[in-house]
Design a protein around this motif. Sequence first.
Motif, PDB file in Angstrom:
ATOM      1  N   GLU A   1       0.841  -1.206   0.000  1.00  0.00           N
ATOM      2  CA  GLU A   1       0.000   0.000   0.000  1.00  0.00           C
ATOM      3  C   GLU A   1       0.874   1.254   0.000  1.00  0.00           C
ATOM      4  N   PHE A   2       1.834   1.255  -0.913  1.00  0.00           N
ATOM      5  CA  PHE A   2       2.791   2.356  -1.020  1.00  0.00           C
ATOM      6  C   PHE A   2       2.115   3.549  -1.690  1.00  0.00           C
ATOM      7  N   PRO A   3       2.294   4.756  -1.140  1.00  0.00           N
ATOM      8  CA  PRO A   3       1.616   5.932  -1.694  1.00  0.00           C
ATOM      9  C   PRO A   3       1.893   6.137  -3.184  1.00  0.00           C
TER      10      PRO A   3
ATOM     11  N   LEU B   1       1.953   2.698 -11.651  1.00  0.00           N
ATOM     12  CA  LEU B   1       1.857   1.477 -12.449  1.00  0.00           C
ATOM     13  C   LEU B   1       0.889   1.674 -13.616  1.00  0.00           C
ATOM     14  N   GLU B   2      -0.258   2.241 -13.324  1.00  0.00           N
ATOM     15  CA  GLU B   2      -1.262   2.470 -14.365  1.00  0.00           C
ATOM     16  C   GLU B   2      -0.721   3.413 -15.432  1.00  0.00           C
ATOM     17  N   ARG B   3      -0.017   4.456 -14.999  1.00  0.00           N
ATOM     18  CA  ARG B   3       0.574   5.422 -15.942  1.00  0.00           C
ATOM     19  C   ARG B   3       1.548   4.741 -16.889  1.00  0.00           C
TER      20      ARG B   3
ATOM     21  N   MET C   1      16.529  -1.857  -7.241  1.00  0.00           N
ATOM     22  CA  MET C   1      15.392  -2.633  -6.749  1.00  0.00           C
ATOM     23  C   MET C   1      14.267  -1.669  -6.365  1.00  0.00           C
ATOM     24  N   ARG C   2      13.051  -2.064  -6.593  1.00  0.00           N
ATOM     25  CA  ARG C   2      11.913  -1.158  -6.447  1.00  0.00           C
ATOM     26  C   ARG C   2      11.493  -1.003  -4.990  1.00  0.00           C
ATOM     27  N   MET C   3      11.651   0.212  -4.483  1.00  0.00           N
ATOM     28  CA  MET C   3      11.371   0.452  -3.065  1.00  0.00           C
ATOM     29  C   MET C   3       9.892   0.248  -2.740  1.00  0.00           C
TER      30      MET C   3
END
Length: 257
Positions: A67-69, A75-77, A145-147
Motif C-alpha cells: 500500500e505504497f503511496p 503502475l497504471e501510468r 530494486m523497487r522500493m
Amino acid sequence: MPEISETISCRNCDAQIPAETFTQNLKVCPHCDHHHYMSAYERLSLIADTDSFEEYDANLYSIDSLEFPEYPEKLERDVAKTGLRSEMLSGIAEIGGHRTAIAIGDVGFIGGTCGSVIGEKVTRCIERALENKLPLVVVSVSGGMRMQEGTLALMQMAKTAAACAEYAKEGVFYISVVTDPTFGGATASYTSLGDVIIAEPGARIGFAGPLAVASLREELPENFQKAESLLAHGFIDTIVHRTDMRQLLTDLIDFAS
C-alpha cells in the motif's frame, strides 16, 4: 510558411537532431554518438529476427502489496505509456535464425526498477531456456530494486542468481547485454552472471549510483561506472555499438552452437 520538423535534443551534447534522423540512427546521436534510451519493443526489433518473437508471461503484473503511496497510479501510468504490464518483455525469438530465450527490460516502466515481476519473468525465461536447451539473452536496464515492493523486490536477486547457476550447470550459453542505466540489485545478480557480458557505449553500470557514492565524499575517477571504465577493469567483456549488436549476438550464438 515551411513546415518545421520535430527535433530531438541530445541528452549528452544538446545537439538538435531531426526526429526522423534520430529514429533512423537507432536513437544514437549522430554528433556525439550518445546512445539514448530505447523501449523494450524497440530493442526487440533491434536484435531479433523479424516476426519471430513469441511472448510469454505477458499476464504477470505488480500489485501494491505494501500500500505504497501513489504506486498504483504510477503502475497504471506506465502500463499506458509502454504498452507493457510490467517492466520486462520476455519470450522466445530467433536471432540470426537461432531460437533464443530473450528478456528485455524497459526503462520507461517505473525507471526500469526491479520488482517481484521482473524476478519472476527472468527466472521463468531462464527455466524455459534450460528446458529447451536454448541460448539466453537478457537485456538489462534498471534503476535498482523497487522500493515500493520492499523485501519482495530484494529477494529477486537471490532468485534470479539461483536460476542462473542452474542454467550454467547445464553448459548452455547466456549473453548478458547491459544498457544505460543498470544499477542496484540487477547488477548484483543476473546481469553480472552471463557467460559473455556486453555493454553499449557510455552505459552507466554499478550497484550504488554515483550520487550515493559521491555523498560519501569519495573522489570519483574519470568515467566512474561507465562501460569504458568497467571494460578496462574486467567487469564486462566488450563494448558494442548499437548498430553492431544484432550481428555480434548472432556470431556469438553461432560460435556456441
